[in-house]
Scaffold this active site. Structure first.
Site, short mmCIF file in Angstrom:
data_model
loop_
_atom_site.label_atom_id
_atom_site.label_comp_id
_atom_site.label_asym_id
_atom_site.label_seq_id
_atom_site.Cartn_x
_atom_site.Cartn_y
_atom_site.Cartn_z
N GLY A 1 53.01 -20.86 28.20
CA GLY A 1 52.41 -20.41 27.10
C GLY A 1 52.26 -18.79 27.14
O GLY A 1 52.01 -18.20 28.10
N LYS A 2 51.92 -18.21 25.91
CA LYS A 2 51.57 -16.89 25.93
C LYS A 2 51.02 -16.34 24.62
O LYS A 2 51.36 -17.11 23.63
CB LYS A 2 52.76 -16.08 26.55
CG LYS A 2 52.34 -14.62 27.01
CD LYS A 2 52.22 -14.83 28.45
CE LYS A 2 52.07 -13.63 29.45
NZ LYS A 2 52.12 -13.69 30.86
N GLY A 3 50.26 -15.15 24.40
CA GLY A 3 49.89 -14.79 23.28
C GLY A 3 49.08 -13.46 23.79
O GLY A 3 49.09 -12.83 24.49
#
Length: 434
Positions: free
Chosen positions: A118-120
């Site tokens: 995941g990333k953000g």
């Protein structure tokens, strides 16, 4: 000009520049073809599971309200909870988050961790805000994400322009939203926290240490010594500094550094600790460092050196500068610093690239150790952490290096192939929910 160089220049002119998502998809396609990935699993891994966009208001110090946009992309969780950093930068958008989340899936799989990717982050220039404003922004962002993260679901960590303080604010905010009996049990909702607030000793240096180890392992495989090797570093933050710190101890010579404020060179050597201490009293900038000369930004990658460590942002090595690079080894401290066109030129020139999902994986391995420490109520000492990192990262490096040699392919394709095969195996064994 050599015939090869002339041919490469002509090729580069004809190829349009592409974004990070284009890069990661081409890398994925190359590895998928290499391992004959099952077409159904290829369909699944080609898209993200969830994409979260939140717009939230925050009151500034002067009483005005600003609206911020935050992102969290959850690519795949076949092997375990989503895992990946949150960055605060003007370049953050949904496409960047998608690409970075996908890279995280491959990175955690390659490292053998029970995680997905995941990333953000938030589209913001944090230098324009006070510490109290950044705290309110972080807490409001965490509150907006609260139903989409969790210690067994999605575990954020620091990334560009975020740090242990950011993670402490996030952990406190998230725990405050849980029922009283569950609060302390949710401390591992984020990793990269300060050591005094559930963090791991050595987590601050884990990514940079991993970059250093990757270079060291490569040198050992090629019967080379790091003594006297010249290297340049783009980005002298947490990753770049610690990589340089450990390389200097092995006798390597730092000859060039670039950050957002300037580019400097000294072929006789730049003292790592001296530069680091200078930055502490110079607003975090390397500009005007007295023991090095200033060089033009666009010529930085052309500096004379043996090793280049891009440890800043993505898409830094491109078709425009790949031909001028003197280094014979690129160690990717950042995520996606070399785009596809740049990599093709470097590969044809015989330059070795230690890919990001291997080279900078020390950070997520350290995060895994912190998550385990919190989960099990343990406290690990620094020497224990470093020894565990060394062992884990050596296993990963050997797997990739040996696979690349055996298959006659580059290290990036080898790393992606190993990572994707592990996920493919999980899907084949468990099946697809009807």
């Amino acid at each position: 000009m050599s015939t090869l160089t002339a041919e490469l220049k002509e090729k580069a002119k004809k190829v349009p520049q592409r974004g990070m998502m284009d890069n990661v998809m081409e890398q994925f396609e190359s590895a998928a073809n290499q391992i004959n990935l099952h077409p159904n699993i290829k369909k699944i891994l080609s898209i993200t599971n969830n994409e979260i966009i939140v717009n939230f208001p925050v009151k500034m110090d002067n009483g005005d309200v600003e609206i911020f946009t935050g992102y969290r992309v959850q690519h795949n969780n076949a092997l375990g909870p989503y895992k990946g950093g949150l960055r605060y930068h003007p370049t953050v958008d949904i496409d960047a988050a998608r690409a970075l989340a996908m890279w995280m899936t491959w990175k955690t799989s390659l490292a053998g961790l029970p995680y997905g990717g995941g990333k953000g982050g938030i589209k913001i220039d944090p230098s324009k805000y006070s510490k109290t404003e950044l705290e309110r922004i972080t807490r409001r962002f965490t509150f907006a994400l609260a139903d989409n993260i969790g210690p067994e679901h999605d575990i954020p960590a620091p990334d560009v322009n975020t740090n242990s303080q950011t993670m402490a604010w996030m952990a406190d905010t998230y725990m405050s939203t849980r029922p009283p009996a569950e609060r302390t049990a949710n401390q591992h909702v984020v990793t990269g926290k300060p050591a005094g607030s559930g963090g791991l000793e050595g987590r601050d240096r884990a990514t940079g240490y991993g970059v250093y180890l990757s270079i060291k392992f490569w040198a050992e495989k090629n019967n080379q010594s790091l003594e006297g090797k010249k290297y340049i570093v783009q980005g002298f933050g947490n990753v770049g500094y610690w990589a340089a710190h450990f390389l200097e101890k092995d006798g390597a010579i730092l000859v060039g550094v670039q950050d957002a404020f300037g580019s400097i060179e000294n072929q006789k050597g730049i003292d790592v600790e001296g530069l680091f201490n200078y930055m502490q009293v110079n607003d975090g900038s390397i500009a005007d460092f007295p023991k090095a000369k200033e060089v033009k930004k666009e010529t930085f990658f052309a500096l004379e050196c043996d090793i280049c460590i891009p440890a800043a942002l993505g898409n830094q090595i491109t078709k425009e500068n790949a031909l001028s690079i003197k280094a014979k080894l690129i160690a990717e401290g950042a995520n996606g610093p070399t785009n596809v066109e740049g990599e093709k030129i470097l590969t044809e020139r015989g330059v070795t690239i230690i890919p990001d999902i291997l080279c900078n994986s020390g950070g997520v391995v350290g995060s895994y150790f912190e998550w385990l420490q919190n989960r099990n109520g343990e406290l690990w000492q620094l020497d224990e952490v470093m020894a565990k990192l060394d062992k884990k990262l050596k296993e990963s490096f050997n797997k990739v290096y040996d696979y690349a040699k055996a298959e006659g392919i580059d290290m990036r394709t080898a790393a992606f192939s190993i990572a994707i095969k592990r996920i493919e195996k999980a899907y084949i064994e468990r099946g697809i929910f009807p």
